[in-house]
Scaffold this active site. Structure first.
Site, PDB file in Angstrom:
ATOM      1  N   GLU A  97      36.605  52.306  66.371  1.00  0.00           N
ATOM      2  CA  GLU A  97      36.149  51.289  65.407  1.00  0.00           C
ATOM      3  C   GLU A  97      36.852  51.472  64.069  1.00  0.00           C
ATOM      4  O   GLU A  97      37.172  52.597  63.694  1.00  0.00           O
ATOM      5  CB  GLU A  97      34.638  51.463  65.166  1.00  0.00           C
ATOM      6  CG  GLU A  97      33.749  50.494  65.896  1.00  0.00           C
ATOM      7  CD  GLU A  97      33.701  49.100  65.276  1.00  0.00           C
ATOM      8  OE1 GLU A  97      34.685  48.654  64.651  1.00  0.00           O
ATOM      9  OE2 GLU A  97      32.658  48.452  65.442  1.00  0.00           O
ATOM     10  N   ASP A  98      37.025  50.372  63.340  1.00  0.00           N
ATOM     11  CA  ASP A  98      37.548  50.508  61.973  1.00  0.00           C
ATOM     12  C   ASP A  98      36.463  51.033  61.042  1.00  0.00           C
ATOM     13  O   ASP A  98      36.677  51.965  60.291  1.00  0.00           O
ATOM     14  CB  ASP A  98      38.122  49.186  61.460  1.00  0.00           C
ATOM     15  CG  ASP A  98      37.159  48.001  61.561  1.00  0.00           C
ATOM     16  OD1 ASP A  98      36.043  48.154  62.096  1.00  0.00           O
ATOM     17  OD2 ASP A  98      37.519  46.902  61.102  1.00  0.00           O
ATOM     18  N   ASP A 101      29.264  49.604  59.761  1.00  0.00           N
ATOM     19  CA  ASP A 101      28.621  49.047  58.569  1.00  0.00           C
ATOM     20  C   ASP A 101      27.123  48.904  58.874  1.00  0.00           C
ATOM     21  O   ASP A 101      26.377  49.881  58.799  1.00  0.00           O
ATOM     22  CB  ASP A 101      29.321  47.708  58.273  1.00  0.00           C
ATOM     23  CG  ASP A 101      28.846  47.040  57.012  1.00  0.00           C
ATOM     24  OD1 ASP A 101      28.555  47.728  56.035  1.00  0.00           O
ATOM     25  OD2 ASP A 101      28.763  45.790  57.005  1.00  0.00           O
ATOM     26  N   THR A 105      27.532  45.870  65.522  1.00  0.00           N
ATOM     27  CA  THR A 105      28.654  45.729  66.473  1.00  0.00           C
ATOM     28  C   THR A 105      28.681  46.904  67.442  1.00  0.00           C
ATOM     29  O   THR A 105      28.765  46.730  68.665  1.00  0.00           O
ATOM     30  CB  THR A 105      30.001  45.669  65.716  1.00  0.00           C
ATOM     31  OG1 THR A 105      29.932  44.629  64.749  1.00  0.00           O
ATOM     32  CG2 THR A 105      31.167  45.440  66.653  1.00  0.00           C
ATOM     33  N   LYS A 129      29.879  53.386  56.540  1.00  0.00           N
ATOM     34  CA  LYS A 129      29.112  53.013  55.335  1.00  0.00           C
ATOM     35  C   LYS A 129      27.635  53.210  55.667  1.00  0.00           C
ATOM     36  O   LYS A 129      26.942  52.256  56.013  1.00  0.00           O
ATOM     37  CB  LYS A 129      29.329  51.519  55.047  1.00  0.00           C
ATOM     38  CG  LYS A 129      30.391  51.175  54.040  1.00  0.00           C
ATOM     39  CD  LYS A 129      30.216  49.730  53.608  1.00  0.00           C
ATOM     40  CE  LYS A 129      31.449  48.924  53.880  1.00  0.00           C
ATOM     41  NZ  LYS A 129      31.294  47.499  53.584  1.00  0.00           N
ATOM     42  N   PHE A 150      33.134  46.537  49.721  1.00  0.00           N
ATOM     43  CA  PHE A 150      33.943  45.851  50.726  1.00  0.00           C
ATOM     44  C   PHE A 150      35.387  46.327  50.587  1.00  0.00           C
ATOM     45  O   PHE A 150      36.004  46.198  49.537  1.00  0.00           O
ATOM     46  CB  PHE A 150      33.855  44.332  50.580  1.00  0.00           C
ATOM     47  CG  PHE A 150      34.412  43.628  51.777  1.00  0.00           C
ATOM     48  CD1 PHE A 150      33.642  43.445  52.913  1.00  0.00           C
ATOM     49  CD2 PHE A 150      35.734  43.194  51.791  1.00  0.00           C
ATOM     50  CE1 PHE A 150      34.168  42.831  54.046  1.00  0.00           C
ATOM     51  CE2 PHE A 150      36.269  42.578  52.922  1.00  0.00           C
ATOM     52  CZ  PHE A 150      35.477  42.392  54.036  1.00  0.00           C
ATOM     53  N   ASP A 157      40.624  43.670  56.939  1.00  0.00           N
ATOM     54  CA  ASP A 157      41.059  42.424  56.300  1.00  0.00           C
ATOM     55  C   ASP A 157      40.028  41.839  55.338  1.00  0.00           C
ATOM     56  O   ASP A 157      38.860  42.224  55.333  1.00  0.00           O
ATOM     57  CB  ASP A 157      41.323  41.372  57.373  1.00  0.00           C
ATOM     58  CG  ASP A 157      40.015  40.811  57.942  1.00  0.00           C
ATOM     59  OD1 ASP A 157      39.137  41.597  58.310  1.00  0.00           O
ATOM     60  OD2 ASP A 157      39.863  39.575  57.986  1.00  0.00           O
ATOM     61  N   ARG A 163      45.646  43.491  55.952  1.00  0.00           N
ATOM     62  CA  ARG A 163      45.593  44.490  57.038  1.00  0.00           C
ATOM     63  C   ARG A 163      46.784  45.439  56.959  1.00  0.00           C
ATOM     64  O   ARG A 163      46.736  46.549  57.468  1.00  0.00           O
ATOM     65  CB  ARG A 163      45.603  43.798  58.401  1.00  0.00           C
ATOM     66  CG  ARG A 163      44.362  42.968  58.696  1.00  0.00           C
ATOM     67  CD  ARG A 163      44.332  42.614  60.168  1.00  0.00           C
ATOM     68  NE  ARG A 163      43.400  41.530  60.489  1.00  0.00           N
ATOM     69  CZ  ARG A 163      42.103  41.700  60.719  1.00  0.00           C
ATOM     70  NH1 ARG A 163      41.581  42.890  60.642  1.00  0.00           N
ATOM     71  NH2 ARG A 163      41.340  40.664  61.026  1.00  0.00           N
TER      72      ARG A 163
HETATM   73  P1  5GP Z   1      28.810  46.093  61.621  1.00  0.00           P
HETATM   74  O1  5GP Z   1      28.501  45.369  62.886  1.00  0.00           O
HETATM   75  O2  5GP Z   1      28.695  47.579  61.705  1.00  0.00           O
HETATM   76  O3  5GP Z   1      28.011  45.536  60.471  1.00  0.00           O
HETATM   77  O4  5GP Z   1      30.258  45.720  61.192  1.00  0.00           O
HETATM   78  C1  5GP Z   1      31.319  46.000  61.926  1.00  0.00           C
HETATM   79  C2  5GP Z   1      32.508  45.173  61.538  1.00  0.00           C
HETATM   80  O5  5GP Z   1      32.356  44.500  60.279  1.00  0.00           O
HETATM   81  C3  5GP Z   1      33.662  46.109  61.331  1.00  0.00           C
HETATM   82  O6  5GP Z   1      34.253  46.404  62.563  1.00  0.00           O
HETATM   83  C4  5GP Z   1      34.537  45.327  60.380  1.00  0.00           C
HETATM   84  O7  5GP Z   1      35.389  44.488  61.091  1.00  0.00           O
HETATM   85  C5  5GP Z   1      33.567  44.507  59.551  1.00  0.00           C
HETATM   86  N1  5GP Z   1      33.338  45.148  58.245  1.00  0.00           N
HETATM   87  C6  5GP Z   1      32.257  45.822  57.840  1.00  0.00           C
HETATM   88  N2  5GP Z   1      32.413  46.291  56.583  1.00  0.00           N
HETATM   89  C7  5GP Z   1      33.654  45.919  56.195  1.00  0.00           C
HETATM   90  C8  5GP Z   1      34.420  46.127  55.001  1.00  0.00           C
HETATM   91  O8  5GP Z   1      34.034  46.765  54.003  1.00  0.00           O
HETATM   92  N3  5GP Z   1      35.669  45.578  55.001  1.00  0.00           N
HETATM   93  C9  5GP Z   1      36.176  44.869  56.040  1.00  0.00           C
HETATM   94  N4  5GP Z   1      37.400  44.378  55.905  1.00  0.00           N
HETATM   95  N5  5GP Z   1      35.475  44.669  57.180  1.00  0.00           N
HETATM   96  C10 5GP Z   1      34.235  45.188  57.251  1.00  0.00           C
END
Ligand code: 5GP
Length: 173
Positions: A97-98, A101, A105, A129, A150, A157, A163
């Site tokens: 995963e990147d 948050d 996901t 985070k 963010f 992105d 990116r």
């Molecule tokens: P989650 O489902 O954990 O809330 O979010 C996962 C996805 O949200 C990450 O894989 C990413 O693509 C996007 N995301 C969450 N926080 C950030 C952020 O600070 N910057 C960017 N560019 N994408 C984020």
């Protein structure tokens, strides 16, 4: 297109060093267990491509696609946009995963893959985070824990931009 004010949070040399550490640690943990790395599109592609070059255990790579973000805010709904290309029953799977948050996901993907009975299922995330979590979930390997800002660059992105930045930057709102 509006220009965004970006501030460096993690410079490229710190990222390089941390990714090398993660690659060595994961390689030691898997040793001769062949592992399938499942990159979560699109944000993980830079991290994954650097990580594999620091891994010495036998590995394969596939990608899976999800969608939950519009601009800088999460919709809270996770949708699958691309599934895996092969069966993962009996396979050691490592989700790449990147960023974790809200955790929605990852929680969705872990459930989806777990149902398919892999030999093991772990997660490596470039960023975490923790303050934003909506579900209790952790990465097994995490590059950096960051505050609730963010971020873009190193694969991440803002409306598909940035990116390609080699470092991690905060978008000033
Ligand atoms: P989650 O489902 O954990 O809330 O979010 C996962 C996805 O949200 C990450 O894989 C990413 O693509 C996007 N995301 C969450 N926080 C950030 C952020 O600070 N910057 C960017 N560019 N994408 C984020």
């Amino acid at each position: 297109m509006p220009a965004h004010e970006l501030e460096i949070l993690i410079p490229a040399d710190r990222i390089r060093a941390r990714v090398a550490e993660l690659g060595a640690q994961i390689s030691a943990d898997y040793k001769d267990k062949p592992v399938l790395l499942v990159g979560v599109l699109t944000g993980s592609f830079v991290f994954l491509s650097d990580l594999v070059r620091h891994m010495s255990c036998p590995l394969r790579v596939q990608f899976i696609g999800t969608k939950s973000y519009e601009g800088t805010s999460t919709t809270g709904q996770v949708q699958l946009t691309k599934d895996l290309d092969s069966v993962v029953e009996g396979v050691h799977v490592l989700i790449v995963e990147d960023i974790i948050d809200t955790g929605l996901t990852l929680s969705y993907l872990k459930k989806l893959i777990q149902q398919r009975k892999p030999a093991s299922l772990k997660v490596v995330a470039f960023l975490d985070k923790p303050s934003r979590r909506k579900v209790e979930i952790e990465g097994d390997y995490v590059g950096f824990k960051i505050e609730d800002k963010f971020v873009v660059g190193y694969g991440l992105d803002y409306n598909q931009l940035y990116r390609n930045l080699p470092d991690l930057r905060v978008v000033k709102q």
